[in-house]
Design a protein around this motif. Structure first.
Motif, PDB file in Angstrom:
ATOM      1  N   SER A 134       0.845  -1.186   0.000  1.00  0.00           N
ATOM      2  CA  SER A 134       0.000   0.000   0.000  1.00  0.00           C
ATOM      3  C   SER A 134       0.887   1.245   0.000  1.00  0.00           C
ATOM      4  O   SER A 134       2.016   1.211   0.494  1.00  0.00           O
ATOM      5  N   VAL A 135       0.343   2.320  -0.562  1.00  0.00           N
ATOM      6  CA  VAL A 135       1.076   3.580  -0.708  1.00  0.00           C
ATOM      7  C   VAL A 135       0.207   4.708  -0.168  1.00  0.00           C
ATOM      8  O   VAL A 135      -1.009   4.722  -0.381  1.00  0.00           O
ATOM      9  N   LYS A 136       0.849   5.647   0.515  1.00  0.00           N
ATOM     10  CA  LYS A 136       0.165   6.844   1.009  1.00  0.00           C
ATOM     11  C   LYS A 136       0.708   8.054   0.266  1.00  0.00           C
ATOM     12  O   LYS A 136       1.917   8.280   0.238  1.00  0.00           O
ATOM     13  N   PHE A 137      -0.202   8.818  -0.372  1.00  0.00           N
ATOM     14  CA  PHE A 137       0.156  10.007  -1.137  1.00  0.00           C
ATOM     15  C   PHE A 137      -0.457  11.241  -0.481  1.00  0.00           C
ATOM     16  O   PHE A 137      -1.509  11.172   0.158  1.00  0.00           O
ATOM     17  N   LEU A 138       0.203  12.360  -0.689  1.00  0.00           N
ATOM     18  CA  LEU A 138      -0.388  13.668  -0.402  1.00  0.00           C
ATOM     19  C   LEU A 138      -0.859  14.249  -1.725  1.00  0.00           C
ATOM     20  O   LEU A 138      -0.080  14.395  -2.669  1.00  0.00           O
ATOM     21  N   VAL A 139      -2.145  14.575  -1.801  1.00  0.00           N
ATOM     22  CA  VAL A 139      -2.745  15.072  -3.041  1.00  0.00           C
ATOM     23  C   VAL A 139      -2.737  16.598  -3.014  1.00  0.00           C
ATOM     24  O   VAL A 139      -3.192  17.214  -2.037  1.00  0.00           O
ATOM     25  N   SER A 140      -2.233  17.192  -4.071  1.00  0.00           N
ATOM     26  CA  SER A 140      -2.184  18.648  -4.185  1.00  0.00           C
ATOM     27  C   SER A 140      -2.524  19.042  -5.619  1.00  0.00           C
ATOM     28  O   SER A 140      -2.648  18.180  -6.502  1.00  0.00           O
ATOM     29  N   ALA A 141      -2.680  20.345  -5.837  1.00  0.00           N
ATOM     30  CA  ALA A 141      -3.009  20.891  -7.163  1.00  0.00           C
ATOM     31  C   ALA A 141      -4.246  20.216  -7.738  1.00  0.00           C
ATOM     32  O   ALA A 141      -4.251  19.733  -8.869  1.00  0.00           O
ATOM     33  N   ILE A 206       6.336  12.005 -14.007  1.00  0.00           N
ATOM     34  CA  ILE A 206       7.068  12.361 -12.791  1.00  0.00           C
ATOM     35  C   ILE A 206       7.827  13.654 -13.043  1.00  0.00           C
ATOM     36  O   ILE A 206       8.687  13.718 -13.928  1.00  0.00           O
ATOM     37  N   VAL A 207       7.503  14.680 -12.257  1.00  0.00           N
ATOM     38  CA  VAL A 207       8.189  15.963 -12.303  1.00  0.00           C
ATOM     39  C   VAL A 207       8.447  16.390 -10.859  1.00  0.00           C
ATOM     40  O   VAL A 207       7.505  16.473 -10.061  1.00  0.00           O
ATOM     41  N   ASP A 208       9.708  16.645 -10.525  1.00  0.00           N
ATOM     42  CA  ASP A 208      10.114  17.061  -9.169  1.00  0.00           C
ATOM     43  C   ASP A 208       9.685  16.029  -8.122  1.00  0.00           C
ATOM     44  O   ASP A 208       9.177  16.395  -7.043  1.00  0.00           O
ATOM     45  N   ASP A 209       9.850  14.752  -8.448  1.00  0.00           N
ATOM     46  CA  ASP A 209       9.506  13.650  -7.548  1.00  0.00           C
ATOM     47  C   ASP A 209       8.028  13.650  -7.172  1.00  0.00           C
ATOM     48  O   ASP A 209       7.646  13.184  -6.088  1.00  0.00           O
ATOM     49  N   HIS A 210       7.175  14.171  -8.039  1.00  0.00           N
ATOM     50  CA  HIS A 210       5.732  14.137  -7.864  1.00  0.00           C
ATOM     51  C   HIS A 210       5.124  13.466  -9.093  1.00  0.00           C
ATOM     52  O   HIS A 210       5.643  13.616 -10.212  1.00  0.00           O
ATOM     53  N   ILE A 211       4.031  12.750  -8.892  1.00  0.00           N
ATOM     54  CA  ILE A 211       3.312  12.102  -9.989  1.00  0.00           C
ATOM     55  C   ILE A 211       2.157  13.016 -10.395  1.00  0.00           C
ATOM     56  O   ILE A 211       1.258  13.292  -9.590  1.00  0.00           O
ATOM     57  N   TRP A 212       2.171  13.462 -11.646  1.00  0.00           N
ATOM     58  CA  TRP A 212       1.135  14.350 -12.154  1.00  0.00           C
ATOM     59  C   TRP A 212       0.200  13.553 -13.049  1.00  0.00           C
ATOM     60  O   TRP A 212       0.647  12.832 -13.946  1.00  0.00           O
ATOM     61  N   PHE A 213      -1.102  13.699 -12.815  1.00  0.00           N
ATOM     62  CA  PHE A 213      -2.121  12.946 -13.558  1.00  0.00           C
ATOM     63  C   PHE A 213      -2.869  13.890 -14.488  1.00  0.00           C
ATOM     64  O   PHE A 213      -3.286  14.975 -14.088  1.00  0.00           O
ATOM     65  N   ASN A 248       2.086  13.208  -4.233  1.00  0.00           N
ATOM     66  CA  ASN A 248       3.409  13.249  -3.613  1.00  0.00           C
ATOM     67  C   ASN A 248       3.550  12.006  -2.739  1.00  0.00           C
ATOM     68  O   ASN A 248       2.887  11.903  -1.701  1.00  0.00           O
ATOM     69  N   PRO A 249       4.370  11.009  -3.121  1.00  0.00           N
ATOM     70  CA  PRO A 249       4.469   9.789  -2.306  1.00  0.00           C
ATOM     71  C   PRO A 249       5.112  10.055  -0.952  1.00  0.00           C
ATOM     72  O   PRO A 249       6.127  10.732  -0.850  1.00  0.00           O
ATOM     73  N   ILE A 250       4.481   9.530   0.097  1.00  0.00           N
ATOM     74  CA  ILE A 250       4.993   9.703   1.464  1.00  0.00           C
ATOM     75  C   ILE A 250       5.698   8.437   1.922  1.00  0.00           C
ATOM     76  O   ILE A 250       6.881   8.452   2.246  1.00  0.00           O
ATOM     77  N   LYS A 251       4.965   7.311   1.936  1.00  0.00           N
ATOM     78  CA  LYS A 251       5.523   6.037   2.373  1.00  0.00           C
ATOM     79  C   LYS A 251       4.914   4.901   1.565  1.00  0.00           C
ATOM     80  O   LYS A 251       3.786   4.997   1.091  1.00  0.00           O
TER      81      LYS A 251
END
Length: 313
Positions: A134-141, A206-213, A248-251
């Protein structure tokens, strides 16, 4: 009054065997028509075992979620025809056991859980149930379809084309995330609610270690007879449909909604820390103003002005 039938006649009639009308068994129904069982067994014997994608995704959210984040969740539900929506779940420490039980009851294999904290921060859990990872992300933008008002219009239930940037092959954790996103967002082959064609594209970059959808519609020009002309594929264009969001992947955990930590993002800064830094900056500005006023008063007291002889005139 009719005559009684003799005993010999009744025994003679019962001795005769009755003909039973046996109807042939109906063959199995397929997308291409009726298929005989013998043909199916021959095909299975000749070829390798058939892999069937039975992936189903449970999509749910936490209580006290913001309206924008709820609309984002509904947009994701409309994009995934193989998902099942569930009522809100209380965001507590025991949410993992509750979600695993819901996934099992709904006969799903994956889960998307939108967790909202303080009605400001949105976290997205992507989990393979019940064994993980499992993955925990922080969602932004976050931008929903209703906010963007873009001109793209895809058909509901059509199959998407998934594209990933070359950065996903760089590290092991990006490869794991790519495989999880591929399994969850890819539509199963023989699903009842899907259309047998592709008209939109899911883009993960992947841009700046963030996944953009991003979600784009495939627009193909048509001629007057409403048929694809020769060479028309070269004139295809992409029209954005929405929604947009950034992950933004956290863990990354080894189990479902918990377990041993496989990866932890060293560059992650929580929204609470960002807010405290902003408050300290604002508090520092106010403290500078107070210090400047006290310095000015001390300077005026140490350097008094000479009395003006023309003040009374």
């Amino acid at each position: 009054m009719g005559k009684k039938r003799k005993h010999s006649e009744t025994t003679h009639d019962e001795a005769q065997p009755q003909k039973e009308d046996v109807t042939p068994e109906r063959p199995a129904r397929t997308l291409l028509g009726w298929k005989d069982k013998n043909e199916v067994t021959n095909e299975v014997e000749d070829n390798s075992p058939i892999f069937r994608n039975r992936e189903k995704v449970l999509v749910t959210c936490s209580r006290r979620i913001n309206y924008r984040y709820r609309h984002l969740m509904l947009n994701v539900v409309s994009l995934l025809p193989h998902c099942k929506k569930e009522n809100k779940v209380e965001s507590k420490e025991t949410k993992g056991a509750t979600l695993n039980e819901l996934v099992e009851l709904k006969n799903c294999s994956s889960c998307l859980f939108f967790e909202c904290r303080k009605q400001k921060d949105l976290y997205l859990w992507i989990a393979k149930c019940p064994n993980g990872p499992s993955v925990k992300f922080l969602v932004s933008a976050v931008h929903t379809m209703e906010e963007l008002k873009l001109t793209g219009n895809q058909l509901k239930g059509s199959r998407p084309i998934l594209t990933f940037s070359a950065n996903f092959e760089k590290d092991a954790h990006w490869k794991l995330l790519k495989e999880m996103l591929l399994q969850i967002f890819e539509t199963p082959k023989d699903l009842r609610r899907t259309k047998p064609f592709h008209d939109h594209v899911f883009v993960f970059s992947i841009v700046d270690d963030h996944i953009w959808f991003r979600n784009y519609q495939i627009s193909v020009p048509h001629n007057e007879s409403d048929k694809l002309p020769r060479g028309g594929l070269d004139k295809m264009s992409m029209i954005e449909v929405g929604p947009r969001f950034c992950l933004n992947p956290i863990k990354i955990f080894g189990g479902s909604f918990g377990g041993p930590t496989l990866y932890e993002n060293p560059f992650y800064v929580s929204p609470n820390q960002i807010r405290t830094l902003d408050k300290r900056k604002k508090a520092g500005k106010f403290a500078k103003k107070v210090k400047a006023k006290t310095r000015r008063k001390m300077h005026e007291m140490s350097n008094p002005l000479e009395p003006d002889e023309f003040a009374d005139m």
